[in-house]
Design a protein around this motif. Structure first.
Motif, PDB file in Angstrom:
ATOM      1  N   TRP A 131       0.847  -1.203   0.000  1.00 36.77           N
ATOM      2  CA  TRP A 131       0.000   0.000   0.000  1.00 36.77           C
ATOM      3  C   TRP A 131       0.883   1.254   0.000  1.00 36.77           C
ATOM      4  CZ3 TRP A 131      -5.136   1.329  -0.255  1.00 36.77           C
ATOM      5  CH2 TRP A 131      -5.467   2.633   0.120  1.00 36.77           C
ATOM      6  N   ASP A 132       1.806   1.318   0.964  1.00 44.53           N
ATOM      7  CA  ASP A 132       2.665   2.509   1.108  1.00 44.53           C
ATOM      8  C   ASP A 132       3.457   2.796  -0.171  1.00 44.53           C
ATOM      9  OD1 ASP A 132       1.711   2.724   3.647  1.00 44.53           O
ATOM     10  OD2 ASP A 132       3.534   2.009   4.645  1.00 44.53           O
ATOM     11  N   ALA A 133       3.830   1.723  -0.859  1.00 41.31           N
ATOM     12  CA  ALA A 133       4.651   1.898  -2.067  1.00 41.31           C
ATOM     13  C   ALA A 133       3.835   2.398  -3.263  1.00 41.31           C
ATOM     14  CB  ALA A 133       5.331   0.579  -2.427  1.00 41.31           C
ATOM     15  N   HIS A 134       2.516   2.530  -3.089  1.00 40.57           N
ATOM     16  CA  HIS A 134       1.683   2.902  -4.238  1.00 40.57           C
ATOM     17  C   HIS A 134       0.807   4.136  -4.026  1.00 40.57           C
ATOM     18  CE1 HIS A 134       2.924  -1.132  -5.435  1.00 40.57           C
ATOM     19  NE2 HIS A 134       2.754  -0.685  -6.666  1.00 40.57           N
ATOM     20  N   VAL A 135       1.003   4.821  -2.904  1.00 43.29           N
ATOM     21  CA  VAL A 135       0.179   6.004  -2.656  1.00 43.29           C
ATOM     22  C   VAL A 135       0.736   7.177  -3.458  1.00 43.29           C
ATOM     23  CG1 VAL A 135      -0.620   7.660  -0.933  1.00 43.29           C
ATOM     24  CG2 VAL A 135      -0.523   5.219  -0.370  1.00 43.29           C
ATOM     25  N   ALA A 136      -0.019   7.631  -4.446  1.00 47.43           N
ATOM     26  CA  ALA A 136       0.424   8.760  -5.279  1.00 47.43           C
ATOM     27  C   ALA A 136      -0.037  10.084  -4.687  1.00 47.43           C
ATOM     28  CB  ALA A 136      -0.115   8.609  -6.702  1.00 47.43           C
ATOM     29  N   HIS A 137      -1.101  10.029  -3.876  1.00 49.43           N
ATOM     30  CA  HIS A 137      -1.614  11.249  -3.249  1.00 49.43           C
ATOM     31  C   HIS A 137      -2.455  10.849  -2.052  1.00 49.43           C
ATOM     32  CE1 HIS A 137      -4.442  14.620  -2.602  1.00 49.43           C
ATOM     33  NE2 HIS A 137      -3.428  15.371  -3.000  1.00 49.43           N
ATOM     34  N   GLU A 138      -2.313  11.573  -0.957  1.00 53.78           N
ATOM     35  CA  GLU A 138      -3.148  11.280   0.205  1.00 53.78           C
ATOM     36  C   GLU A 138      -3.810  12.554   0.701  1.00 53.78           C
ATOM     37  OE1 GLU A 138      -1.322   9.001   3.312  1.00 53.78           O
ATOM     38  OE2 GLU A 138      -3.167   8.939   4.498  1.00 53.78           O
ATOM     39  N   GLN A 168      -4.853   5.901 -14.242  1.00 50.94           N
ATOM     40  CA  GLN A 168      -3.954   4.864 -13.718  1.00 50.94           C
ATOM     41  C   GLN A 168      -3.948   4.825 -12.184  1.00 50.94           C
ATOM     42  OE1 GLN A 168      -3.171   2.877 -16.072  1.00 50.94           O
ATOM     43  NE2 GLN A 168      -2.088   1.414 -14.801  1.00 50.94           N
ATOM     44  N   THR A 169      -4.975   5.385 -11.573  1.00 54.24           N
ATOM     45  CA  THR A 169      -5.091   5.332 -10.113  1.00 54.24           C
ATOM     46  C   THR A 169      -6.513   4.934  -9.725  1.00 54.24           C
ATOM     47  OG1 THR A 169      -5.870   7.617  -9.890  1.00 54.24           O
ATOM     48  CG2 THR A 169      -3.489   7.283  -9.844  1.00 54.24           C
ATOM     49  N   LEU A 170      -6.651   4.604  -8.458  1.00 56.65           N
ATOM     50  CA  LEU A 170      -7.962   4.331  -7.864  1.00 56.65           C
ATOM     51  C   LEU A 170      -8.089   5.177  -6.614  1.00 56.65           C
ATOM     52  CD1 LEU A 170      -8.790   0.548  -7.425  1.00 56.65           C
ATOM     53  CD2 LEU A 170     -10.062   2.240  -8.745  1.00 56.65           C
ATOM     54  N   ILE A 171      -9.304   5.664  -6.366  1.00 56.80           N
ATOM     55  CA  ILE A 171      -9.542   6.372  -5.104  1.00 56.80           C
ATOM     56  C   ILE A 171      -9.838   5.311  -4.054  1.00 56.80           C
ATOM     57  CG2 ILE A 171     -11.033   8.022  -3.914  1.00 56.80           C
ATOM     58  CD1 ILE A 171     -11.718   9.191  -6.710  1.00 56.80           C
ATOM     59  N   THR A 206      -9.975  13.501  -9.840  1.00 53.41           N
ATOM     60  CA  THR A 206      -8.631  12.907  -9.806  1.00 53.41           C
ATOM     61  C   THR A 206      -7.697  13.622 -10.784  1.00 53.41           C
ATOM     62  OG1 THR A 206      -9.480  10.781  -9.097  1.00 53.41           O
ATOM     63  CG2 THR A 206      -7.332  10.773 -10.167  1.00 53.41           C
ATOM     64  N   LEU A 207      -8.244  13.991 -11.938  1.00 52.25           N
ATOM     65  CA  LEU A 207      -7.378  14.634 -12.936  1.00 52.25           C
ATOM     66  C   LEU A 207      -6.851  15.989 -12.431  1.00 52.25           C
ATOM     67  CD1 LEU A 207      -9.131  13.660 -16.283  1.00 52.25           C
ATOM     68  CD2 LEU A 207      -6.948  12.824 -15.396  1.00 52.25           C
ATOM     69  N   GLN A 208      -7.531  16.564 -11.453  1.00 50.63           N
ATOM     70  CA  GLN A 208      -6.998  17.790 -10.841  1.00 50.63           C
ATOM     71  C   GLN A 208      -5.709  17.514 -10.067  1.00 50.63           C
ATOM     72  OE1 GLN A 208     -10.134  19.466  -8.479  1.00 50.63           O
ATOM     73  NE2 GLN A 208     -11.422  19.890 -10.268  1.00 50.63           N
ATOM     74  N   LYS A 209      -5.500  16.239  -9.745  1.00 48.50           N
ATOM     75  CA  LYS A 209      -4.274  15.861  -9.003  1.00 48.50           C
ATOM     76  C   LYS A 209      -3.255  15.216  -9.939  1.00 48.50           C
ATOM     77  CE  LYS A 209      -7.035  15.095  -4.859  1.00 48.50           C
ATOM     78  NZ  LYS A 209      -8.326  14.400  -5.075  1.00 48.50           N
ATOM     79  N   GLU A 210      -3.371  15.518 -11.202  1.00 50.87           N
ATOM     80  CA  GLU A 210      -2.514  14.883 -12.198  1.00 50.87           C
ATOM     81  C   GLU A 210      -1.027  15.092 -11.912  1.00 50.87           C
ATOM     82  OE1 GLU A 210      -3.757  15.876 -16.114  1.00 50.87           O
ATOM     83  OE2 GLU A 210      -2.990  13.989 -16.941  1.00 50.87           O
ATOM     84  N   ALA A 211      -0.690  16.237 -11.351  1.00 50.60           N
ATOM     85  CA  ALA A 211       0.721  16.517 -11.048  1.00 50.60           C
ATOM     86  C   ALA A 211       1.271  15.492 -10.055  1.00 50.60           C
ATOM     87  CB  ALA A 211       0.869  17.929 -10.496  1.00 50.60           C
ATOM     88  N   SER A 212       0.451  15.109  -9.068  1.00 47.66           N
ATOM     89  CA  SER A 212       0.897  14.101  -8.092  1.00 47.66           C
ATOM     90  C   SER A 212       1.121  12.756  -8.786  1.00 47.66           C
ATOM     91  CB  SER A 212      -0.159  13.888  -7.008  1.00 47.66           C
ATOM     92  OG  SER A 212      -0.424  15.081  -6.351  1.00 47.66           O
ATOM     93  N   ILE A 213       0.232  12.423  -9.707  1.00 45.46           N
ATOM     94  CA  ILE A 213       0.358  11.145 -10.414  1.00 45.46           C
ATOM     95  C   ILE A 213       1.634  11.151 -11.258  1.00 45.46           C
ATOM     96  CG2 ILE A 213      -0.716   9.596 -12.107  1.00 45.46           C
ATOM     97  CD1 ILE A 213      -3.461  10.760 -11.199  1.00 45.46           C
TER      98      ILE A 213
END
Lengths: 468, 201
Positions: free
Chosen positions: A11-18, A159-162, B180-187
């Motif tokens: 989990w920790d290795a995949h958090v792109a934003h919190e 390429q992410t999930l909430i 989510t696309l508003q956070k595109e920079a984080s991705i």
């Protein structure tokens, strides 16, 4: 640093934003796509003018609808509706430029068998698919779970999930399994213990000697049914068994990258003293060959048991059990080994791999299935089929009277022509015994491949230990 | 997505436990490539005979529940497959809120993506609402998402929990992808790091 579970680490290795409330954007390393749950998602992208964010991490294969009989490239073998879905996947895969294994490709098969086989699934990854049995990939120590179509579209676009983090659950299977007891019996026995809602809100890590002793194929069988226990995902820490399975697969890392990957993979285990919110322990020696009697995967009993009395249950389960027993056409007190069956289905993402077929061949070699029995073996992929042909298993099956099919989901969910008719009773190696799952008013008993093979020979649910 | 703010409607009781997604929408109806039109086949095998006639005693066929907008259901509702066709069928029928002691995880998430509010309550409170729902069309409950309250037909108030982010999305009818696309920079920054750290992915 506080000790972490395997799940915590992935989990920790995949958090792109919190966000402040703990809602995370979890980065997805592999997105598997099939024809039933994706058309609306691709259509959504098209309407919004969006692209697939990472087509190189997206793998599509048709499996749910495809016929498994010879000559299936002929489009007249499919219903018009099925054909529309397969054609839509074909078109979407090309238009959006994702990896694709069409029906004509020998590598085509059930998405959860193709992913590992091709080396797309690797330890420490996040893997999603619009299919609940995505849990299968957890066998590699990958965090893998099913998602709905809106989430499929979300992953395609970002390429992410909430996600919010789940709780940690440990399922330990200690000791050794007795002869005749398999990975399928482990996973069913666990669901029998926890119930189909017991894992809701958790990610399960399976561990213990009996799990370590399993092959990768057995581990996939165990994790595959984590969802049947309600868990978001099932995990098994990677080890030498995992590395040797992965090494050399077409999309596995090679050379220096292999070494770098291996170094990271070797850190993927639950630290001593890490916290689990729930722990379930079963003794391997106590697990027996099991079978389901009802219409929920939690309706599990050892093959030596009898059909239960609904009054033995509590609360809402009393009515559910009454309904199940009526649907299944059984009588409380009836011995499970007296239940006669007319159909055997061997295959699915639970038990459609080469080892499953070797176990079947061992039981049926030189024998004949019961007169009048309809028995089919459906490989999980074209490559499994080719290997079974090469090992001579296919000849054993044909000589015993089985239909030897082409790869697909087939009678596990009966979206293609492989279905039960009303009142037919099937011993199946698949994962769900829900009402109508294998066909309208069809009756399903879930078992291991060896038990399904035994039932094909005798015409009844049979204790495999009587035949070995 | 359609907003969910406050709803007053008829509640239908479905006390059976472990109602799975194959029951909610059998696979023969998964062959559409649209998101709409599934409502007529909601609970198909429980609702219709093979010849297409209605099974009279099935709850949603009873005159008082034909226009139900709330479902009070048994434990572990929505277990099984990930098919979003299940909430599509529920929404298409006109049901906007489901109450149970627990929901399967994927189904629960799928509801929020389709303007449906799934509410988890302890057994005693589900029992209370079930009893209210069994009164038939007089059982018009009010579900107030902002206040996180359900008011029964006789005025009893039950409060419920809901994830703050999911609540906001429902109240405002927000599109997840847009957010989510508003956070595109984080991705992108995550991806840049991973190209270094785990290039084999």
């Amino acid at each position: 640093m506080s000790p972490k579970t395997l799940y915590d680490k992935i989990w920790d290795a995949h958090v792109a934003h919190e966000a402040e409330d703990g809602t995370c954007l979890l980065y997805i390393d592999r997105h598997l796509v099939h024809e039933v749950t994706s058309p609306q998602a691709f259509e959504g992208l098209r309407m919004a003018g969006r692209k697939v964010h990472a087509p190189d991490k997206t793998i599509a294969v048709p499996d749910h609808n495809v016929p498994t009989t010879a000559g299936r490239e002929d489009p007249s073998q499919m219903t018009p509706e099925s054909r529309i879905q397969v054609d839509a996947l074909d078109k979407n895969a090309k238009e959006f430029g994702v990896h694709y294994y069409p029906v004509s490709d020998v590598r085509q098969g059930i998405v959860h068998i193709v992913g590992p086989e091709q080396g797309w699934t690797l330890p420490g990854m996040t893997v999603v698919c619009g299919d609940s049995h995505t849990a299968t990939h957890g066998a590699f120590g990958a965090l893998a779970h099913g998602i709905g179509t809106s989430e499929v579209e979300h992953v395609l676009a970002t390429q992410t999930l909430i996600q919010k983090k789940s709780l940690n659950m440990k399922v330990e299977i200690t000791g050794k399994l007795a002869p005749g007891v398999t990975a399928k019996d482990i996973t069913l026995a666990v669901i029998g213990e926890t119930g189909t809602g017991g894992g809701t809100g958790y990610v399960i890590e399976y561990c213990g000697e009996a799990i370590r002793d399993l092959s990768m194929e057995g581990r996939m069988t165990v994790c595959n049914m984590a969802i049947e226990g309600g868990a978001r995902a099932g995990l098994i820490a990677p080890d030498e068994t995992t590395y040797s399975y992965v090494n050399g697969r077409p999309h596995a890392p090679k050379g220096a990258q292999w070494e770098a990957a291996l170094n990271w993979w070797k850190t993927l285990f639950t630290d001593e003293g890490a916290h689990f919110d729930k722990v379930v322990t079963l003794k391997g020696e106590d697990i027996q060959p099991v079978v389901t009697w009802g219409t929920s995967p939690e309706d599990v009993l050892p093959i030596t048991g009898v059909v239960p009395d609904p009054e033995d249950f509590k609360g809402g389960k009393i009515e559910a059990a009454r309904r199940s027993i009526e649907y299944m056409g059984l009588t409380p007190g009836q011995k499970l080994t007296d239940i006669e069956i007319d159909t055997v289905f061997i295959g699915s993402c639970t038990n459609g791999r080469i080892e499953d077929f070797r176990a079947v061949a061992e039981v049926v070699k030189g024998k004949k299935i019961k007169d009048g029995m309809r028995a089919m073996i459906v490989p999980g992929s074209g490559l499994v089929r080719a290997q079974a042909e090469e090992e001579g298993l296919a000849d054993i099956f044909r000589e015993a009277g089985f239909e030897w099919r082409l790869a697909g989901c087939s009678m596990c969910l009966a979206m293609n022509p492989d279905q039960l008719s009303e009142g037919e009773r099937c011993a199946a190696t698949s994962n769900r015994n829900f009402e109508g799952r294998q066909g309208y008013k069809g009756r399903t008993h879930l078992v291991s491949p060896a038990m399904a093979a035994a039932a094909a020979l005798t015409g009844k649910l049979t204790d495999i230990r009587d035949l070995i | 997505m359609e907003k969910f703010e406050k709803l007053t409607g008829i509640a239908a009781p479905m006390p059976l436990v472990n109602i799975d997604t194959d029951m909610i929408i059998p696979k023969v109806f998964l062959k559409s490539i649209q998101r709409t039109g599934f409502g007529k086949n909601l609970f198909d095998e429980m609702r219709y005979n093979r010849d297409g006639t209605e099974i009279a005693d099935f709850v949603l066929n009873q005159p008082q529940y034909r226009k139900a907008e709330i479902l009070v259901a048994g434990d572990n509702f929505g277990c099984g497959s990930s098919r979003e066709h299940a909430p599509w069928a529920i929404a298409d029928f006109g049901i906007k809120c489901v109450v149970s002691t627990s929901f399967a995880d994927i189904f629960f998430n799928n509801c929020f993506k389709n303007g449906i509010l799934p509410i988890v309550l302890p057994q005693e409170q589900v029992d209370l609402l079930m009893a209210d729902a069994e009164k038939g069309e007089n059982a018009r409950m009010t579900v107030d998402l902002e206040a996180q309250e359900i008011t029964t037909s006789d005025g009893a108030v039950v409060t419920f929990e809901v994830d703050a982010f999911k609540k906001q999305c429902l109240l405002e009818g927000l599109d997840d992808i847009g957010q989510t696309l508003q956070k595109e920079a984080s991705i992108q920054s995550y991806e840049a790091q991973m190209t270094q750290a785990r290039p084999w992915v």
